[in-house]
Design a protein around this motif. Sequence first.
Motif, PDB file in Angstrom:
ATOM      1  N   PHE A   2       0.828  -1.189   0.000  1.00 14.84           N
ATOM      2  CA  PHE A   2       0.000   0.000   0.000  1.00 14.84           C
ATOM      3  C   PHE A   2       0.866   1.244   0.000  1.00 14.84           C
ATOM      4  O   PHE A   2       1.896   1.319   0.641  1.00 14.84           O
ATOM      5  N   TRP A   3       0.447   2.228  -0.738  1.00 16.08           N
ATOM      6  CA  TRP A   3       1.136   3.508  -0.789  1.00 16.08           C
ATOM      7  C   TRP A   3       1.086   4.132   0.588  1.00 16.08           C
ATOM      8  O   TRP A   3       0.027   4.480   1.100  1.00 16.08           O
ATOM      9  N   ALA A   4       2.210   4.322   1.242  1.00 20.12           N
ATOM     10  CA  ALA A   4       2.243   4.672   2.650  1.00 20.12           C
ATOM     11  C   ALA A   4       2.021   6.146   2.933  1.00 20.12           C
ATOM     12  O   ALA A   4       1.873   6.543   4.075  1.00 20.12           O
ATOM     13  N   CYS A   5       1.997   7.013   1.906  1.00 21.34           N
ATOM     14  CA  CYS A   5       1.853   8.446   2.128  1.00 21.34           C
ATOM     15  C   CYS A   5       0.399   8.779   2.391  1.00 21.34           C
ATOM     16  O   CYS A   5      -0.376   8.990   1.459  1.00 21.34           O
ATOM     17  N   TYR A   6       0.007   8.836   3.641  1.00 19.57           N
ATOM     18  CA  TYR A   6      -1.400   9.011   3.985  1.00 19.57           C
ATOM     19  C   TYR A   6      -1.821  10.462   4.022  1.00 19.57           C
ATOM     20  O   TYR A   6      -2.939  10.809   3.767  1.00 19.57           O
ATOM     21  N   GLY A   7      -0.902  11.375   4.400  1.00 17.29           N
ATOM     22  CA  GLY A   7      -1.265  12.790   4.460  1.00 17.29           C
ATOM     23  C   GLY A   7      -2.128  13.090   5.667  1.00 17.29           C
ATOM     24  O   GLY A   7      -2.575  12.209   6.388  1.00 17.29           O
ATOM     25  N   ASN A   8      -2.357  14.400   5.918  1.00 12.71           N
ATOM     26  CA  ASN A   8      -3.188  14.820   7.032  1.00 12.71           C
ATOM     27  C   ASN A   8      -4.522  15.316   6.515  1.00 12.71           C
ATOM     28  O   ASN A   8      -4.581  16.283   5.763  1.00 12.71           O
ATOM     29  N   ILE A   9      -5.579  14.662   6.915  1.00 13.58           N
ATOM     30  CA  ILE A   9      -6.909  15.058   6.484  1.00 13.58           C
ATOM     31  C   ILE A   9      -7.470  16.038   7.496  1.00 13.58           C
ATOM     32  O   ILE A   9      -7.565  15.738   8.687  1.00 13.58           O
ATOM     33  N   SER A  10      -7.813  17.222   7.023  1.00 15.91           N
ATOM     34  CA  SER A  10      -8.201  18.281   7.940  1.00 15.91           C
ATOM     35  C   SER A  10      -9.603  18.103   8.498  1.00 15.91           C
ATOM     36  O   SER A  10      -9.930  18.660   9.527  1.00 15.91           O
ATOM     37  N   GLN A  11     -10.457  17.350   7.810  1.00 18.76           N
ATOM     38  CA  GLN A  11     -11.839  17.224   8.234  1.00 18.76           C
ATOM     39  C   GLN A  11     -12.046  15.882   8.926  1.00 18.76           C
ATOM     40  O   GLN A  11     -12.689  14.974   8.418  1.00 18.76           O
ATOM     41  N   ASN A  12     -11.489  15.723  10.115  1.00 14.58           N
ATOM     42  CA  ASN A  12     -11.554  14.448  10.819  1.00 14.58           C
ATOM     43  C   ASN A  12     -12.890  14.274  11.514  1.00 14.58           C
ATOM     44  O   ASN A  12     -13.494  15.227  12.003  1.00 14.58           O
ATOM     45  N   SER A  13     -13.344  13.035  11.587  1.00 15.44           N
ATOM     46  CA  SER A  13     -14.586  12.744  12.298  1.00 15.44           C
ATOM     47  C   SER A  13     -14.263  12.318  13.713  1.00 15.44           C
ATOM     48  O   SER A  13     -13.222  11.756  13.995  1.00 15.44           O
ATOM     49  N   SER A  14     -15.185  12.606  14.639  1.00 14.60           N
ATOM     50  CA  SER A  14     -14.963  12.185  16.013  1.00 14.60           C
ATOM     51  C   SER A  14     -15.453  10.757  16.175  1.00 14.60           C
ATOM     52  O   SER A  14     -16.244  10.251  15.387  1.00 14.60           O
ATOM     53  N   SER A  15     -15.012  10.095  17.226  1.00 14.36           N
ATOM     54  CA  SER A  15     -15.365   8.694  17.435  1.00 14.36           C
ATOM     55  C   SER A  15     -16.542   8.541  18.392  1.00 14.36           C
ATOM     56  O   SER A  15     -16.901   7.436  18.761  1.00 14.36           O
ATOM     57  N   LYS A  16     -17.143   9.663  18.779  1.00 21.22           N
ATOM     58  CA  LYS A  16     -18.253   9.606  19.723  1.00 21.22           C
ATOM     59  C   LYS A  16     -19.458   8.903  19.105  1.00 21.22           C
ATOM     60  O   LYS A  16     -19.850   9.201  17.991  1.00 21.22           O
ATOM     61  N   ALA A  36     -17.194  21.244   6.242  1.00 24.02           N
ATOM     62  CA  ALA A  36     -17.182  22.652   5.845  1.00 24.02           C
ATOM     63  C   ALA A  36     -18.384  23.429   6.364  1.00 24.02           C
ATOM     64  O   ALA A  36     -18.345  24.659   6.439  1.00 24.02           O
ATOM     65  N   GLY A  37     -19.446  22.722   6.735  1.00 19.41           N
ATOM     66  CA  GLY A  37     -20.637  23.385   7.264  1.00 19.41           C
ATOM     67  C   GLY A  37     -20.695  23.423   8.774  1.00 19.41           C
ATOM     68  O   GLY A  37     -21.634  23.973   9.345  1.00 19.41           O
ATOM     69  N   GLY A  38     -19.727  22.823   9.448  1.00 24.00           N
ATOM     70  CA  GLY A  38     -19.704  22.795  10.911  1.00 24.00           C
ATOM     71  C   GLY A  38     -19.554  21.381  11.441  1.00 24.00           C
ATOM     72  O   GLY A  38     -18.688  20.626  10.995  1.00 24.00           O
ATOM     73  N   GLU A  39     -20.387  20.993  12.392  1.00 22.48           N
ATOM     74  CA  GLU A  39     -20.403  19.643  12.947  1.00 22.48           C
ATOM     75  C   GLU A  39     -21.806  19.061  12.789  1.00 22.48           C
ATOM     76  O   GLU A  39     -22.794  19.738  13.030  1.00 22.48           O
ATOM     77  N   THR A  40     -21.851  17.811  12.390  1.00 18.37           N
ATOM     78  CA  THR A  40     -23.146  17.180  12.127  1.00 18.37           C
ATOM     79  C   THR A  40     -23.156  15.758  12.669  1.00 18.37           C
ATOM     80  O   THR A  40     -22.182  15.022  12.537  1.00 18.37           O
ATOM     81  N   LYS A  41     -24.272  15.393  13.268  1.00 19.74           N
ATOM     82  CA  LYS A  41     -24.471  14.027  13.745  1.00 19.74           C
ATOM     83  C   LYS A  41     -25.036  13.199  12.597  1.00 19.74           C
ATOM     84  O   LYS A  41     -26.090  13.512  12.042  1.00 19.74           O
ATOM     85  N   ILE A  42     -24.319  12.158  12.188  1.00 18.71           N
ATOM     86  CA  ILE A  42     -24.738  11.333  11.054  1.00 18.71           C
ATOM     87  C   ILE A  42     -24.829   9.868  11.483  1.00 18.71           C
ATOM     88  O   ILE A  42     -24.216   9.465  12.477  1.00 18.71           O
ATOM     89  N   PRO A  43     -25.569   9.043  10.743  1.00 20.63           N
ATOM     90  CA  PRO A  43     -25.598   7.610  11.061  1.00 20.63           C
ATOM     91  C   PRO A  43     -24.214   6.987  10.882  1.00 20.63           C
ATOM     92  O   PRO A  43     -23.460   7.364   9.983  1.00 20.63           O
ATOM     93  N   VAL A  44     -23.871   6.065  11.739  1.00 20.32           N
ATOM     94  CA  VAL A  44     -22.606   5.351  11.607  1.00 20.32           C
ATOM     95  C   VAL A  44     -22.563   4.601  10.283  1.00 20.32           C
ATOM     96  O   VAL A  44     -21.533   4.558   9.602  1.00 20.32           O
ATOM     97  N   LYS A  45     -23.662   4.026   9.896  1.00 16.99           N
ATOM     98  CA  LYS A  45     -23.765   3.318   8.621  1.00 16.99           C
ATOM     99  C   LYS A  45     -24.972   3.850   7.838  1.00 16.99           C
ATOM    100  O   LYS A  45     -26.051   3.261   7.853  1.00 16.99           O
ATOM    101  N   PRO A 133     -29.324  14.782   7.792  1.00 17.14           N
ATOM    102  CA  PRO A 133     -27.955  15.168   8.141  1.00 17.14           C
ATOM    103  C   PRO A 133     -27.143  15.433   6.873  1.00 17.14           C
ATOM    104  O   PRO A 133     -27.151  14.623   5.942  1.00 17.14           O
ATOM    105  N   THR A 134     -26.457  16.568   6.843  1.00 18.87           N
ATOM    106  CA  THR A 134     -25.749  17.001   5.645  1.00 18.87           C
ATOM    107  C   THR A 134     -24.295  17.292   5.961  1.00 18.87           C
ATOM    108  O   THR A 134     -23.984  17.984   6.931  1.00 18.87           O
ATOM    109  N   VAL A 135     -23.420  16.757   5.137  1.00 16.35           N
ATOM    110  CA  VAL A 135     -21.975  16.994   5.254  1.00 16.35           C
ATOM    111  C   VAL A 135     -21.500  17.696   3.993  1.00 16.35           C
ATOM    112  O   VAL A 135     -21.747  17.228   2.878  1.00 16.35           O
TER     113      VAL A 135
END
Length: 312
Positions: A2-16, A36-45, A133-135
């Motif tokens: 696997f290409w090991a260069c993962y980079g830093n993703i600025s829009q990380n999701s929380s694990s809550k 980009a719109g803030g924080e949103t609660k979305i379904p896990v699946k 819910p909108t992302v």
Amino acid sequence: MFWACYGNISQNSSSKIDTAYPTSQLPVATRVVKHAGGETKIPVKPQRIITLHDSTILDPVLALGVKPIGVATYAPKQGVLFRGISDDQVTGIPQVGSAFQPSLERILMLKPDLILGREYQQDIYNMLANIAPTVLVDWKSFNSFQDNFRYIAQILGEDEQAKLVLNQYQERIQEFQCRMGKRLQEIEVSVIGFSGQNIKSFNSRDAVFNQVLDDLGIKRLPIQKNQKQRYLELSIEYLTEYDADVLFVINESSTKPLSYLKNSIWSRLKAVQNKQIYEVDKGNWFAAGPLGVNKIIDDLFKYLVNSETTRP
């Protein structure tokens, strides 16, 4: 490997994890994501996804093996509905307008549990969020199409599938480099757009095909590699500055550039004289996700590896 260069993703999701999902009659596991719109609660699946952009959202979603229930198109007036996406991959999926003017009524009727849009759709974000819910995905915050793809995979809980897809991308890179051999260092490539009377040159950040060329190790002209502007629209007199061993032309007009540009400047180009000029499909070369990227690589195999007329 696997290409090991993962980079830093600025829009990380929380694990809550939260079991209170307001739009469902039954408790549904949810989590909070930043976008980009803030924080949103979305379904896990999420099960009923609507995508409001073709190349940067729909393509990654389909590449992850997820079929949306509704999709926004690109630009019907330009003759391209889905960049980099085959018709059979969207057969049977309802359209909800274009990415520039999605229909809130159609979206509401489809009863989504997740809407994926772009940062420039902020003006309708509140109305979308009232439906489901909108992302909003900020394409400009990512350094590559791979980072955008990983972010969407995180949103959908498909991180492992994303790794498999990017593994396949890396394998195609290695195959291309192996088959090109020493010619990879001996040829230089240029890509221009053609729009009526003018030509266009695109910078590396906004044109994913430039990212692909760089990943493959293909040499590009310094004037294009160092270009800061999103794109430059130039008269044909500047065409000689964009000449290379191989010239790819993305036709954005309704005419045929390879027959139209038969003048003294055109005929003097090295690529023209050596018959190393290829017109490529704008729908594929303006793609921005794994499906479209593979079509770009298909063309590069066709014209640089498999073509009998290819010369270093």
